[in-house]
Design an enzyme around this catalytic site. Structure first.
Site, PDB file in Angstrom:
ATOM      1  N   GLU A   1       1.016  -1.204  -0.247  1.00  0.00           N
ATOM      2  CA  GLU A   1       0.274  -0.376  -0.624  1.00  0.00           C
ATOM      3  C   GLU A   1       0.632   1.601   0.184  1.00  0.00           C
ATOM      4  OE1 GLU A   1      -2.403   1.120  -0.558  1.00  0.00           O
ATOM      5  OE2 GLU A   1      -3.900  -1.745  -0.307  1.00  0.00           O
TER       6      GLU A   1
ATOM      7  N   TYR B   1      -6.063   6.012   3.796  1.00  0.00           N
ATOM      8  CA  TYR B   1      -6.514   5.037   2.859  1.00  0.00           C
ATOM      9  C   TYR B   1      -5.690   3.834   3.582  1.00  0.00           C
ATOM     10  CZ  TYR B   1      -6.062   2.143  -1.060  1.00  0.00           C
ATOM     11  OH  TYR B   1      -5.874   0.472  -1.151  1.00  0.00           O
TER      12      TYR B   1
ATOM     13  N   ASP C   1     -10.171   4.588  -1.982  1.00  0.00           N
ATOM     14  CA  ASP C   1      -8.677   5.061  -2.314  1.00  0.00           C
ATOM     15  C   ASP C   1      -9.194   5.779  -4.356  1.00  0.00           C
ATOM     16  OD1 ASP C   1      -9.535   3.130  -4.550  1.00  0.00           O
ATOM     17  OD2 ASP C   1      -7.282   2.037  -4.584  1.00  0.00           O
TER      18      ASP C   1
END
Ligand code: SF4
Length: 359
Positions: free
Chosen positions: A57, A139, A157
Site C-alpha cells: 500500500e 486510506y 482510494d
C-alpha cells in the site's frame, strides 16, 4: 463510454437509491471470478500478511501497480520482515526505493518499521491504531485493517472514489467530496468480507470503471449506477480546478572522472525534498533562471537541452553542465557507473546522468 448491453438496459432506466442492497454481493461475485493475482495479495481463502499489505500500500501510493510489481518482490527479498526492514540503515532503504519517487514515503516506511519492531513486530489491528503510525493515512489504515485484519472499514482510494462518484453522479467536486465518498463506501462494506470488498473496488476501478472510458457494458454494478443510466459516467468524479504548477530552474554539474568514468555524487540533507538521497551537485532551485556557481573549477560544458522533471508541486528545468576531471579530493563521493543504480539516485538525477552520458 462503451455501449451498455441489453441485459442491463431495463435496470438502468430506474437506478436504485443508495445504498443499493445488491451492489456488494454483485461486486464480490465478480471479484471471485476476476480478481487480479498480485504478489502482495493472499490467494482466495488465505490470510493476508500485514507486512506485505502495508508495504504494497505504501509503494502503491503515487506509483502504478505495473511499476510496483517487480520492485515489491525485490524489496521483499531484501527486507523479508518488518524486523529486517527496521534493522537496516535508512540509506539502504532509500537505495532500494530509488526510482519509485516520493522519497518521504521511504523515510516514513523505515520509521514505521522501527516503531512496529519496537513493539514486538506486530502491526496494530485497527484502522485507528494503524493511522497513528508514520506514513499511514486514512486510506492506507483502512486498507490494511480491512485486508489484513478483516475489520469492516472502508478503504477509499482513487478507484473507489471514481466508482462511487459515478454511481451516485456526485456533483460535489474532489477533494471536498472525500468525506461523502467515504461514507457512501462505508455503507457498502460487508461485515464478512471487508478485505475482498476493498480489493474488488480497486480491481473494478483499474479494469472496468476506467478513468477515461468506463466499460459499463461489462460492469457487475451497472444496474446500480446512476452515471451509466444517464450516459454521463465519465463526467465524474468532478474535480476542483488545480492551481497551476510553478516552474523552477536550476543547474546540475556532472563531474566525470577521466581515468575511469566514475561520477561525483553527494548526499542531500536528511530533511526536505529528496532528503537523504544521492544527488548530482548543483545550486538551489528557484523560480527565476540564474547562473549557478560550479562546485569547483573545471572545463564545464553546458548541454544544449535541459532536463525536465515534474514533482507534485512544481516543474523543474535543470541546465546540465558536464566536465571531465582528473583525480582530486572532492566534496562528495565518486561512484562507478555500474553501481550508480544501486546507491539511491532519484529519477530526476538519473535523467541528468543519462543526458550527460554518465550512466
Ligand atoms: Fe460504468 Fe463505472 Fe458505473 Fe460500472 S461503476 S456502470 S463501469 S460508470
Amino acid at each position: 463510454m462503451a455501449p451498455v448491453d441489453s441485459e442491463f438496459t431495463l435496470a438502468l432506466q430506474v437506478p436504485e437509491p443508495r445504498p443499493a442492497p445488491g451492489f456488494t454481493p454483485a461486486l464480490l461475485a465478480w471479484y471471485d471470478r476476476h480478481r487480479r493475482r498480485l504478489p502482495w495479495r493472499a490467494e482466495a481463502g488465505e490470510v493476508a500478511d500485514p507486512y506485505r499489505v502495508w508495504l504494497s500500500e505504501i509503494m502503491l501510493q503515487q506509483t502504478t501497480v505495473a511499476t510496483v510489481g517487480e520492485r515489491f518482490v525485490r524489496f521483499l527479498a531484501r527486507f523479508p520482515t518488518v524486523q529486517a526492514l527496521a534493522a537496516a540503515p535508512l540509506e539502504a532503504v532509500l537505495a532500494e526505493w530509488a526510482g519509485l519517487g516520493y522519497y518521504a514515503r521511504a523515510r516514513n516506511l523505515h520509521a514505521c518499521a522501527r516503531e512496529v519492531a519496537a513493539k514486538g513486530g506486530r502491526f496494530p489491528d485497527t484502522a485507528e491504531g494503524l493511522a497513528k503510525l508514520p506514513g499511514i493515512g486514512d486510506y492506507t489504515a483502512g486498507a490494511i485493517a480491512a485486508i489484513a485484519f478483516g475489520r469492516p472499514v472502508a478503504a477509499v482510494d482513487g478507484n473507489a472514489e471514481r466508482v462511487l462518484a459515478r454511481c451516485h453522479r456526485l456533483e460535489e467536486p474532489l477533494p471536498k467530496a472525500k468525506p461523502t465518498l467515504r461514507r457512501l463506501t462505508q455503507d457498502l462494506v460487508p461485515a464478512d468480507r471487508p478485505g475482498d470488498f476493498a480489493q474488488s473496488l480497486m480491481d473494478l476501478g483499474s479494469s472496468v470503471c476506467l478513468p477515461r472510458a468506463p466499460l459499463c457494458g461489462r460492469c457487475p454494478v451497472a444496474r446500480w449506477c446512476g452515471g451509466a443510466a444517464a450516459g454521463d459516467a465519465q463526467r465524474y468524479p468532478l474535480k476542483a480546478e488545480k492551481a497551476e504548477r510553478p516552474t523552477r530552474f536550476g543547474t546540475a554539474f556532472v563531474a566525470i572522472r577521466a581515468r575511469d568514468g566514475a561520477v561525483l555524487l553527494r548526499r542531500r540533507p536528511p530533511k526536505g525534498l529528496l532528503g537523504g538521497m544521492m544527488e548530482v551537485p548543483g545550486g538551489d532551485w528557484a523560480e527565476i533562471e540564474a547562473l549557478a556557481k560550479p562546485p569547483f573549477a573545471a572545463d564545464w560544458r553546458r548541454l544544449n537541452q535541459p532536463v525536465e522533471h515534474t514533482f507534485t508541486h512544481f516543474h523543474l528545468v535543470l541546465a546540465v553542465e558536464v566536465a571531465k576531471v582528473g583525480d582530486f579530493a572532492a566534496a562528495g563521493e565518486w561512484h562507478q557507473r555500474a553501481h550508480i543504480a544501486h546507491v539511491g539516485v532519484p529519477t530526476v538525477f538519473m535523467k541528468v546522468l543519462r543526458a550527460a552520458g554518465a550512466v
